[in-house]
Design a protein around this motif. Sequence first.
Motif, PDB file in Angstrom:
ATOM      1  N   LEU A   1       0.384   3.924  -2.871  1.00 31.25           N
ATOM      2  CA  LEU A   1      -0.020   5.279  -2.461  1.00 31.25           C
ATOM      3  C   LEU A   1       0.911   6.295  -3.108  1.00 31.25           C
ATOM      4  O   LEU A   1       0.471   7.323  -3.644  1.00 31.25           O
ATOM      5  CB  LEU A   1       0.109   5.428  -0.944  1.00 31.25           C
TER       6      LEU A   1
ATOM      7  N   THR B   1      -3.153   1.854   4.924  1.00 32.69           N
ATOM      8  CA  THR B   1      -3.279   3.001   4.014  1.00 32.69           C
ATOM      9  C   THR B   1      -3.645   4.254   4.799  1.00 32.69           C
ATOM     10  O   THR B   1      -3.035   5.320   4.632  1.00 32.69           O
ATOM     11  CB  THR B   1      -4.365   2.733   2.934  1.00 32.69           C
TER      12      THR B   1
ATOM     13  N   ILE C   1      -6.043   0.736  -4.328  1.00 32.71           N
ATOM     14  CA  ILE C   1      -4.641   0.610  -3.903  1.00 32.71           C
ATOM     15  C   ILE C   1      -4.442  -0.672  -3.093  1.00 32.71           C
ATOM     16  O   ILE C   1      -3.473  -1.399  -3.263  1.00 32.71           O
ATOM     17  CB  ILE C   1      -4.267   1.822  -3.021  1.00 32.71           C
ATOM     18  N   CYS C   2      -5.406  -0.922  -2.205  1.00 30.83           N
ATOM     19  CA  CYS C   2      -5.320  -2.123  -1.364  1.00 30.83           C
ATOM     20  C   CYS C   2      -5.394  -3.378  -2.231  1.00 30.83           C
ATOM     21  O   CYS C   2      -4.669  -4.347  -2.017  1.00 30.83           O
ATOM     22  CB  CYS C   2      -6.457  -2.134  -0.343  1.00 30.83           C
TER      23      CYS C   2
ATOM     24  N   GLU D   1      -4.567  -3.971   5.059  1.00 30.25           N
ATOM     25  CA  GLU D   1      -4.237  -3.048   3.960  1.00 30.25           C
ATOM     26  C   GLU D   1      -4.938  -1.695   4.145  1.00 30.25           C
ATOM     27  O   GLU D   1      -4.330  -0.637   3.990  1.00 30.25           O
ATOM     28  CB  GLU D   1      -4.678  -3.650   2.606  1.00 30.25           C
TER      29      GLU D   1
ATOM     30  N   VAL E   1       0.834  -1.213   0.000  1.00 32.61           N
ATOM     31  CA  VAL E   1       0.000   0.000   0.000  1.00 32.61           C
ATOM     32  C   VAL E   1       0.869   1.264   0.000  1.00 32.61           C
ATOM     33  O   VAL E   1       0.533   2.248  -0.660  1.00 32.61           O
ATOM     34  CB  VAL E   1      -1.050   0.053   1.135  1.00 32.61           C
TER      35      VAL E   1
ATOM     36  N   VAL F   1      -8.896   4.350  -2.631  1.00 35.99           N
ATOM     37  CA  VAL F   1      -8.114   3.684  -1.580  1.00 35.99           C
ATOM     38  C   VAL F   1      -8.278   2.163  -1.708  1.00 35.99           C
ATOM     39  O   VAL F   1      -7.316   1.399  -1.617  1.00 35.99           O
ATOM     40  CB  VAL F   1      -8.558   4.161  -0.179  1.00 35.99           C
TER      41      VAL F   1
END
Length: 416
Positions: A106, A146, A181-182, A142, A102, A178
């Motif tokens: 990010l 984040t 991303i995870c 995750e 992550v 988000v």
Amino acid sequence: MIQDESIFTNRLIQDFNQCFGHTPEFMVSAPGRVNLIGEHTDYNDGFVFPVAIDKYLHIAASQRSDREVHLYALDVEEECVFNLDSIRESNTPPWSNYLKGVAHFLQEQVLQGSEHTLNGITAVITGNVPIGAGLSSSAALEVASTLAFLGGCGLEIPHSSVNTNNGIQVLECSPLEVASICQRAENEFAGVNCGIMDPTISLLGKADHALFLDCRSLDYEHIPLNLTDILIVICNTNVKRELAASEYNKRRSECENGVKIIQQWLPSITSLRDISVEDFKKYEDKLPEITQKRCSYVVEENTRVLKAVSALKTNDVETFGTLMNASHEGLRDDYEVSCDELDLLTEIAKNTEGVFGARMTGAGFGGCTVNLVYQDRVDEFQNKVNNEYPKHTGIEPQIYICNAGDGARIKWISDN
Ligand code: GLA
């Protein structure tokens, strides 16, 4: 439950203090999930219907002035240090890959080109989401990490804070970004080609609601769980999901293969989501047997989710339960991701009065079943599971009675 959570978080603050000699600046919490229906449909662009459970992964953390990440996982007593400038997947220890993933995405996907850069953090991790039980402990980790990395540079995402008007800067980044991303962290750093469901519900969970999510458009709706006198009971087989990652990835490619074959007749389809049960019946005999079984399960499961959501909206728990049972049969016979222990738990449920529906939940090959049980019958059901399951398997089960909880949150400790 709320009292349990605050005992938990106070202890974590003390543990952080002991490890690092100061009070953490913030705490993040992200829940696990149980999926009521819509299994193995997310990576087929389909529909899912999970709830966030009131079991959480917590991280207490503080910003550092360098780019190092210092982590201590309380429950396994393991530590890990890495640098944000040289993130590499590595199994020392395996859980650190979720955080590395992550942090990497990010930086690459969200913050690149923005005025923000990540800072290092010092963090202690703990939680009560059962690990490896199909209740999404990895997505909870995750999501929590984040929010922790963003917290480490003084950022929140919209609606993630339990302190309001705290003057903290809100990053214009949707929960769905988000979640993606995870998902990438899990796909590329943990090697599981999972879909978007788990991080999405961990972020968007709402107390007393289930989340109806369209995994293609990412449109979602919170549906109230007006389940008067009915409880969500989760039974853990305590069977470790050894083959889960490789078999999971195999199922995904079997579905993609089915789409490719059917595209010869229906060129406009891009996933199993696009095929109705009627159309599928026209072409199913063109598919190799295994592919046909996998695809038929997914096509039917998508329609079951739509029916289940309508049933819940009219408080028709009987229909909801019947759809759950059919979902389990499909997962067992056609998708072949169940196992003897999961099947046994669903059989015990079927033979207990007051259980409306029972099915495996999550990726399968072990893990948990989810059951809707009439409140007055919960004790009887628990007794039956506790007696009969070990008799046949030699394994002690675990039972959790769950409430639908809220999604991930950050709490700034210095603000108190
Ligand atoms: C795992 C994955 C999810 C989903 C489920 C099965 O939990 O992480 O994306 O595919 O299995 O429904």
